[in-house]
Scaffold this motif. Structure first.
Motif, PDB file in Angstrom:
ATOM      1  N   ALA A  67     137.498  12.392  77.552  1.00  0.00           N
ATOM      2  CA  ALA A  67     137.684  13.691  76.944  1.00  0.00           C
ATOM      3  C   ALA A  67     137.832  13.706  75.664  1.00  0.00           C
ATOM      4  N   ALA A  68     137.826  12.916  75.092  1.00  0.00           N
ATOM      5  CA  ALA A  68     137.936  13.076  73.561  1.00  0.00           C
ATOM      6  C   ALA A  68     136.705  12.673  73.322  1.00  0.00           C
ATOM      7  N   ASP A  69     137.412  12.631  71.872  1.00  0.00           N
ATOM      8  CA  ASP A  69     135.371  12.497  71.097  1.00  0.00           C
ATOM      9  C   ASP A  69     135.667  11.238  70.096  1.00  0.00           C
ATOM     10  N   VAL A  70     136.731  11.306  70.301  1.00  0.00           N
ATOM     11  CA  VAL A  70     137.297  10.040  69.188  1.00  0.00           C
ATOM     12  C   VAL A  70     139.006   9.187  69.400  1.00  0.00           C
ATOM     13  N   ILE A  71     139.115   7.846  69.401  1.00  0.00           N
ATOM     14  CA  ILE A  71     140.518   7.169  69.611  1.00  0.00           C
ATOM     15  C   ILE A  71     141.119   6.783  68.429  1.00  0.00           C
ATOM     16  N   VAL A  72     142.399   7.010  68.345  1.00  0.00           N
ATOM     17  CA  VAL A  72     143.057   7.042  66.731  1.00  0.00           C
ATOM     18  C   VAL A  72     143.484   5.228  67.577  1.00  0.00           C
ATOM     19  N   VAL A  73     144.249   4.750  66.520  1.00  0.00           N
ATOM     20  CA  VAL A  73     145.171   3.862  67.093  1.00  0.00           C
ATOM     21  C   VAL A  73     145.881   2.797  65.808  1.00  0.00           C
ATOM     22  N   GLY A  74     147.016   2.648  65.899  1.00  0.00           N
ATOM     23  CA  GLY A  74     147.322   1.512  65.154  1.00  0.00           C
ATOM     24  C   GLY A  74     147.466   0.515  64.892  1.00  0.00           C
ATOM     25  N   ALA A  75     146.549  -0.662  63.731  1.00  0.00           N
ATOM     26  CA  ALA A  75     146.083  -1.584  64.023  1.00  0.00           C
ATOM     27  C   ALA A  75     146.810  -2.350  64.937  1.00  0.00           C
ATOM     28  N   GLY A  76     148.252  -2.075  64.370  1.00  0.00           N
ATOM     29  CA  GLY A  76     149.729  -3.506  65.345  1.00  0.00           C
ATOM     30  C   GLY A  76     149.555  -3.737  66.725  1.00  0.00           C
ATOM     31  N   THR A  77     149.360  -2.234  67.504  1.00  0.00           N
ATOM     32  CA  THR A  77     148.942  -1.358  68.886  1.00  0.00           C
ATOM     33  C   THR A  77     146.861  -2.691  68.896  1.00  0.00           C
ATOM     34  N   ILE A  92     140.762   2.758  63.046  1.00  0.00           N
ATOM     35  CA  ILE A  92     141.688   2.200  63.811  1.00  0.00           C
ATOM     36  C   ILE A  92     143.314   2.788  61.958  1.00  0.00           C
ATOM     37  N   VAL A  93     144.040   2.722  61.779  1.00  0.00           N
ATOM     38  CA  VAL A  93     145.003   3.256  61.388  1.00  0.00           C
ATOM     39  C   VAL A  93     145.652   2.019  60.546  1.00  0.00           C
ATOM     40  N   SER A  94     145.843   2.097  59.554  1.00  0.00           N
ATOM     41  CA  SER A  94     146.604   0.450  58.991  1.00  0.00           C
ATOM     42  C   SER A  94     147.168   0.919  57.365  1.00  0.00           C
ATOM     43  N   ARG A  95     148.216   0.613  56.577  1.00  0.00           N
ATOM     44  CA  ARG A  95     148.399   0.995  55.712  1.00  0.00           C
ATOM     45  C   ARG A  95     148.111  -0.449  54.286  1.00  0.00           C
TER      46      ARG A  95
END
Length: 230
Positions: A67-77, A92-95
């Motif tokens: 159902a999603a348009d985009v998937i967001v996930v932390g880099a560690g996960t 991918i979310v990463s500082r």
């Protein structure tokens, strides 16, 4: 799968019914999907959520992804869970701007990086993913409200985040997450495991919108912030 709380309480639902039960009321809408055990563990013996989830959780997991348009996930996960290219964009979310190794050969446009100006590996991320796929949002940490808007501006308004616990905590603290979907599997694992949120304390009130049950597994939709018309 039975509806315990929500529309048609007491009724059974099949895959076709999940589309209605998990419909979003407006866009942009950011939901986070997490799994845990009865004693609060977000991972099992392998250190991944894959060691505690089950077929019921997988059914809803697959539906939310579809159902999603985009998937967001932390880099560690993404690194720990062995994420690979999905059938929709993966952010991918990463500082640090560190692209997980298994995603570095992804087709152009399949993987994006959300990072910040202080990221030490942002130049490398641009080399690997392409400059257009690296979103520099914020100075020393990723500006999560801005990330939500930037993704919506790209046409990805139905946004699904799959954790991990630190990213979930930060999304809640920033007031960005509209919804938390949880699966509670009927298991106890004891030991030392993270919870579905990790990091500095916070107190976020939630409103239960939906509760499903199948084979002892409980699946819930929790809403945050201003009540949405659902």
């Amino acid at each position: 799968m039975r509806v315990l709380v929500g529309p048609d309480s007491g009724a059974a639902t099949e895959e076709a019914g999940l589309a209605e039960l998990y419909a979003v009321p407006r866009t942009p809408w950011l939901r986070v999907n997490m799994v845990g055990t009865v004693d609060g563990a977000a991972t099992g013996e392998t250190g991944t959520s894959g060691s505690i989830n089950n077929a019921v959780d997988k059914q809803v997991f697959d539906h939310l992804r579809a159902a999603a348009d985009v998937i967001v996930v932390g880099a560690g996960t993404a690194r720990a869970e062995g994420y690979h290219v999905a059938d929709r964009p993966l952010v991918i979310v990463s500082r640090r701007g560190d692209v997980p190794e298994q995603l570095q050969d992804a087709p152009a446009g399949a993987v994006l990086m959300a990072t910040c100006e202080a990221a030490e590996r942002v130049d490398r991320a641009r080399e690997v993913l392409g400059a257009d796929q690296v979103l520099v949002l914020g100075s020393h940490r990723v500006d999560l409200p801005l990330l939500k808007q930037v993704l919506a501006d790209r046409g990805w308004a139905n946004q699904l985040c799959e954790g991990g616990p630190h990213l979930l905590r930060d999304l809640l603290a920033a007031g960005v997450a509209d919804e938390l979907c949880t699966t509670t599997v009927p298991r106890l694992v004891a030991g030392e495991h993270p919870r579905i949120t990790q990091g500095p304390p916070l107190d976020v009130p939630l409103r239960l919108h939906l509760l499903l049950e199948a084979e002892g597994t409980l699946l819930a939709r929790w809403l945050t912030g201003v009540p949405a018309v659902l």
